[in-house]
Design a protein around this motif. Structure first.
Motif, mmCIF file in Angstrom:
data_model
loop_
_atom_site.group_PDB
_atom_site.id
_atom_site.type_symbol
_atom_site.label_atom_id
_atom_site.label_comp_id
_atom_site.label_asym_id
_atom_site.label_seq_id
_atom_site.Cartn_x
_atom_site.Cartn_y
_atom_site.Cartn_z
ATOM 1 N N ARG A 15 -2.872 -11.757 -1.233
ATOM 2 C CA ARG A 15 -2.099 -10.818 -0.397
ATOM 3 C C ARG A 15 -2.639 -9.397 -0.548
ATOM 4 O O ARG A 15 -2.785 -8.666 0.428
ATOM 5 N N TRP A 16 -2.921 -8.980 -1.775
ATOM 6 C CA TRP A 16 -3.449 -7.644 -2.051
ATOM 7 C C TRP A 16 -4.800 -7.444 -1.369
ATOM 8 O O TRP A 16 -5.048 -6.394 -0.771
ATOM 9 N N GLU A 19 -3.919 -7.195 2.468
ATOM 10 C CA GLU A 19 -3.083 -6.061 2.877
ATOM 11 C C GLU A 19 -3.636 -4.710 2.445
ATOM 12 O O GLU A 19 -3.586 -3.749 3.210
ATOM 13 N N LYS A 20 -4.151 -4.599 1.245
ATOM 14 C CA LYS A 20 -4.595 -3.301 0.718
ATOM 15 C C LYS A 20 -6.084 -3.048 0.942
ATOM 16 O O LYS A 20 -6.478 -1.939 1.273
ATOM 17 N N LEU A 21 -6.906 -4.063 0.720
ATOM 18 C CA LEU A 21 -8.349 -3.873 0.891
ATOM 19 C C LEU A 21 -8.824 -4.245 2.290
ATOM 20 O O LEU A 21 -9.983 -4.057 2.621
ATOM 21 N N GLU A 22 -7.908 -4.821 3.073
ATOM 22 C CA GLU A 22 -8.191 -5.209 4.456
ATOM 23 C C GLU A 22 -9.346 -6.206 4.569
ATOM 24 O O GLU A 22 -10.171 -6.154 5.483
ATOM 25 N N PRO A 120 -14.301 0.112 -1.697
ATOM 26 C CA PRO A 120 -13.720 -0.443 -0.471
ATOM 27 C C PRO A 120 -14.551 -1.616 0.073
ATOM 28 O O PRO A 120 -15.768 -1.658 -0.096
#
Length: 123
Positions: A15-16, A19-22, A120
């Motif tokens: 999920r991370w 959602e966060k790193l796309e 990123p």
């Protein structure tokens, strides 16, 4: 059946990543069989994230992640396991987590060095 503690850590990591790193879900492999890279190896990596390999049009491993249950120490035994997997996968980054503590490593020449966070994700 309720998921096991390690599986909950793995699901939270995925999920991370999304959602966060796309990271696109299609580039995330869960329980990736290392036999795909080495037919003699029967182990599975918890999570492997692939990234476009540039002009070749293929994919290369961006992240190898190993998940442990909460409370499991990220000690030398875990590090040895991840090193064995990393020898086959050769990902640019390695992540080890138990859901409470997360350690990040980046390939630097011929070895992984610990870093404070992942860079990123580039699509």
């Amino acid at each position: 059946m309720a998921s096991q503690p390690e599986e909950r850590v793995r699901q939270a990591l995925v999920r991370w990543l999304i959602e966060k790193l796309e990271v696109p879900p299609r580039l995330i492999a869960v329980e990736y069989s290392l036999s795909a890279l080495d037919p003699t190896c029967r182990h599975r990596a918890d999570v492997v994230v692939w990234e476009p390999a540039g002009k070749s049009g293929g994919l290369k491993p961006w992240l190898l992640a190993e998940c442990k249950a909460p409370g499991i120490k990220l000690d030398e035994r875990v590090a040895d396991q991840v090193r064995r997997y990393a020898e086959r996968i050769k990902a640019a980054n390695v992540l080890v987590t138990n859901g409470e503590v997360t350690r990040y490593f980046k390939m630097d020449g011929r070895e992984y060095r610990e870093i404070s966070a992942l860079s990123p994700f580039c699509r």
